[in-house]
Design an enzyme around this catalytic site. Structure first.
Site, PDB file in Angstrom:
ATOM      1  N   LYS A  11       0.849  -1.190   0.000  1.00 14.93           N
ATOM      2  CA  LYS A  11       0.000   0.000   0.000  1.00 14.93           C
ATOM      3  C   LYS A  11       0.884   1.240   0.000  1.00 14.93           C
ATOM      4  O   LYS A  11       2.034   1.220   0.457  1.00 14.93           O
ATOM      5  CB  LYS A  11      -0.950   0.021   1.202  1.00 14.93           C
ATOM      6  CG  LYS A  11      -0.282   0.194   2.584  1.00 14.93           C
ATOM      7  CD  LYS A  11      -0.094   1.631   3.000  1.00 14.93           C
ATOM      8  CE  LYS A  11       0.722   1.702   4.290  1.00 14.93           C
ATOM      9  NZ  LYS A  11       1.257   3.036   4.589  1.00 14.93           N
ATOM     10  N   PRO A  95       9.756  -4.730  -0.059  1.00 19.88           N
ATOM     11  CA  PRO A  95      10.859  -4.500   0.882  1.00 19.88           C
ATOM     12  C   PRO A  95      10.354  -4.365   2.318  1.00 19.88           C
ATOM     13  O   PRO A  95       9.225  -3.930   2.560  1.00 19.88           O
ATOM     14  CB  PRO A  95      11.500  -3.206   0.385  1.00 19.88           C
ATOM     15  CG  PRO A  95      10.493  -2.572  -0.514  1.00 19.88           C
ATOM     16  CD  PRO A  95       9.673  -3.677  -1.078  1.00 19.88           C
ATOM     17  N   VAL A  96      11.218  -4.766   3.260  1.00 23.10           N
ATOM     18  CA  VAL A  96      10.851  -4.806   4.676  1.00 23.10           C
ATOM     19  C   VAL A  96      11.098  -3.444   5.313  1.00 23.10           C
ATOM     20  O   VAL A  96      12.020  -2.720   4.942  1.00 23.10           O
ATOM     21  CB  VAL A  96      11.675  -5.903   5.393  1.00 23.10           C
ATOM     22  CG1 VAL A  96      11.398  -5.908   6.883  1.00 23.10           C
ATOM     23  CG2 VAL A  96      11.363  -7.271   4.781  1.00 23.10           C
ATOM     24  N   ALA A  97      10.246  -3.092   6.294  1.00 23.60           N
ATOM     25  CA  ALA A  97      10.393  -1.841   7.049  1.00 23.60           C
ATOM     26  C   ALA A  97      10.512  -0.654   6.107  1.00 23.60           C
ATOM     27  O   ALA A  97      11.393   0.177   6.221  1.00 23.60           O
ATOM     28  CB  ALA A  97      11.594  -1.909   7.990  1.00 23.60           C
ATOM     29  N   ALA A  98       9.578  -0.611   5.141  1.00 21.19           N
ATOM     30  CA  ALA A  98       9.690   0.358   4.052  1.00 21.19           C
ATOM     31  C   ALA A  98       8.567   1.379   4.017  1.00 21.19           C
ATOM     32  O   ALA A  98       8.555   2.256   3.160  1.00 21.19           O
ATOM     33  CB  ALA A  98       9.726  -0.390   2.719  1.00 21.19           C
ATOM     34  N   LEU A 100       5.465   0.447   3.406  1.00 21.38           N
ATOM     35  CA  LEU A 100       4.562  -0.064   2.377  1.00 21.38           C
ATOM     36  C   LEU A 100       3.594  -1.118   2.918  1.00 21.38           C
ATOM     37  O   LEU A 100       2.894  -1.765   2.146  1.00 21.38           O
ATOM     38  CB  LEU A 100       5.367  -0.650   1.214  1.00 21.38           C
ATOM     39  CG  LEU A 100       6.314   0.328   0.510  1.00 21.38           C
ATOM     40  CD1 LEU A 100       7.188  -0.412  -0.508  1.00 21.38           C
ATOM     41  CD2 LEU A 100       5.533   1.445  -0.178  1.00 21.38           C
ATOM     42  N   GLY A 102       4.053  -4.068   4.080  1.00 21.28           N
ATOM     43  CA  GLY A 102       4.272  -5.433   3.614  1.00 21.28           C
ATOM     44  C   GLY A 102       3.890  -6.474   4.646  1.00 21.28           C
ATOM     45  O   GLY A 102       3.174  -7.442   4.337  1.00 21.28           O
ATOM     46  N   SER A 104       1.873  -6.090   7.226  1.00 17.65           N
ATOM     47  CA  SER A 104       0.427  -6.005   7.462  1.00 17.65           C
ATOM     48  C   SER A 104      -0.345  -6.684   6.343  1.00 17.65           C
ATOM     49  O   SER A 104      -1.351  -7.364   6.578  1.00 17.65           O
ATOM     50  CB  SER A 104       0.002  -4.537   7.569  1.00 17.65           C
ATOM     51  OG  SER A 104       0.597  -3.915   8.692  1.00 17.65           O
ATOM     52  N   SER A 105       0.119  -6.512   5.101  1.00 16.54           N
ATOM     53  CA  SER A 105      -0.559  -7.142   3.975  1.00 16.54           C
ATOM     54  C   SER A 105      -0.390  -8.656   4.013  1.00 16.54           C
ATOM     55  O   SER A 105      -1.309  -9.403   3.660  1.00 16.54           O
ATOM     56  CB  SER A 105      -0.026  -6.574   2.654  1.00 16.54           C
ATOM     57  OG  SER A 105      -0.902  -6.862   1.592  1.00 16.54           O
ATOM     58  N   ASP A 137      -2.641  -1.074  10.181  1.00 20.19           N
ATOM     59  CA  ASP A 137      -2.795  -1.144   8.726  1.00 20.19           C
ATOM     60  C   ASP A 137      -3.460  -2.429   8.251  1.00 20.19           C
ATOM     61  O   ASP A 137      -3.844  -2.539   7.080  1.00 20.19           O
ATOM     62  CB  ASP A 137      -1.429  -1.024   8.029  1.00 20.19           C
ATOM     63  CG  ASP A 137      -0.901   0.403   7.991  1.00 20.19           C
ATOM     64  OD1 ASP A 137      -1.725   1.342   8.124  1.00 20.19           O
ATOM     65  OD2 ASP A 137       0.313   0.579   7.823  1.00 20.19           O
TER      66      ASP A 137
END
Length: 285
Positions: A11, A95-98, A100, A102, A104-105, A137
């Site tokens: 996201k 990517p991790v800790a970005a 975005l 990730g 949560s999705s 999120d």
């Protein structure tokens, strides 16, 4: 044996405003979030025994209770007394800790997939409520699409998708703690608040130019000051001609919107000069 597949899209925040700090330590926010087609992929199947086994091709993520997808599986098993075992393979592309969402999705995809795998018959709103127990999120990632998020992010209002466009994402080689960024933010001292009404009007009129003009994220006041690499990427995207540029979430990823494909190669190549993690995606509509 039945296998269930779920995509877990990244996201981005088209708008992120913080209204106040609450007594419970969270912040009241107003966000407009949407999804792009950069996605992780989860594969799930039953295995013998009452256990959760998580694997991934990515060597840098936890595969135990520190992983949100693992937590999602444990939560749904405990809440609905599921004594079956499950194997989850996570193909990690976001990517991790970005900034975005990730993780949560991934958690949202695990909830959706296990609901199907075990025939639990849970509604979307029930899955969103479960997701809210895992992170702010996660309810949006369960729902998908485009939404206004209020409260601490769990109160959702679905809205039309923004105009279709290209999204170029660049993540510098640093990690940013969301809790740390919110902890440093002084909500009462913010001098600028992006216009939620302006963004919603732009989306409803399907005006790409006005969506770009309405982008805003108050967390940039913290992250850009503490991490000059993020500011450098944002300035680079602007110089390269992106139609709209914003940091997503608490960072450090910055995204640039482009209406025309001819701009995408210039943005991608220009950013690759000093940033290894650069991705080209499309807005999910």
């Amino acid at each position: 044996m039945t296998k269930i597949y779920e995509k877990a899209p990244a996201k981005i925040n088209l708008l992120l405003d913080v209204l106040r700090k609450r007594e419970d330590g969270y912040h009241d926010v107003q966000m407009v979030m949407t999804m792009v087609d950069l996605a992780d992929r989860l594969e799930m199947e039953e295995i013998p025994g009452d256990r959760i086994v998580l694997s991934s091709q990515a060597g840098f993520i936890p595969l135990d209770e520190k992983n949100l997808a693992f937590q999602a599986a444990r939560l749904i098993k405990e809440r609905y007394n599921v004594s079956k075992g499950v194997y989850i393979h996570l193909d990690k592309q976001i990517p991790v800790a970005a900034g975005l969402a990730g993780g949560s999705s991934d958690a949202a995809a695990a909830l959706r997939g296990l609901n199907r795998l075990w025939g639990l018959g849970l509604s979307g709103s029930e899955l969103e409520s479960l997701g809210a127990e895992l992170g702010s999120d996660v309810p949006f990632c369960v729902r998908g699409g485009t939404a206004v998020a209020r409260g601490r992010g769990e109160v959702l209002e679905s809205i039309p998708s923004p105009p279709q466009c290209w999204v170029v994402l660049a993540k510098p080689p640093i990690n940013v703690s969301t809790a740390d960024v919110y902890g440093k933010l002084k909500a009462s001292e913010l001098k600028f608040h992006p216009s939620l009404d302006g963004m919603l009007s732009a989306i409803r009129r399907d005006s790409f130019a006005d969506v770009c003009a309405s982008l805003g994220n108050v967390l940039e006041t913290v992250t850009l000051q503490r991490h000059p690499e993020v500011r450098q990427i944002k300035e680079c995207m602007e110089k390269l001609g992106a139609d709209g540029v914003l940091m997503s979430g608490s960072g450090p990823t910055v995204f640039g919107l482009a209406a025309k494909e001819t701009k995408v190669a210039r943005l991608y190549n220009g950013l690759r000069g000093f940033c290894k993690e650069v991705f080209v995606a499309r807005m999910l509509t």
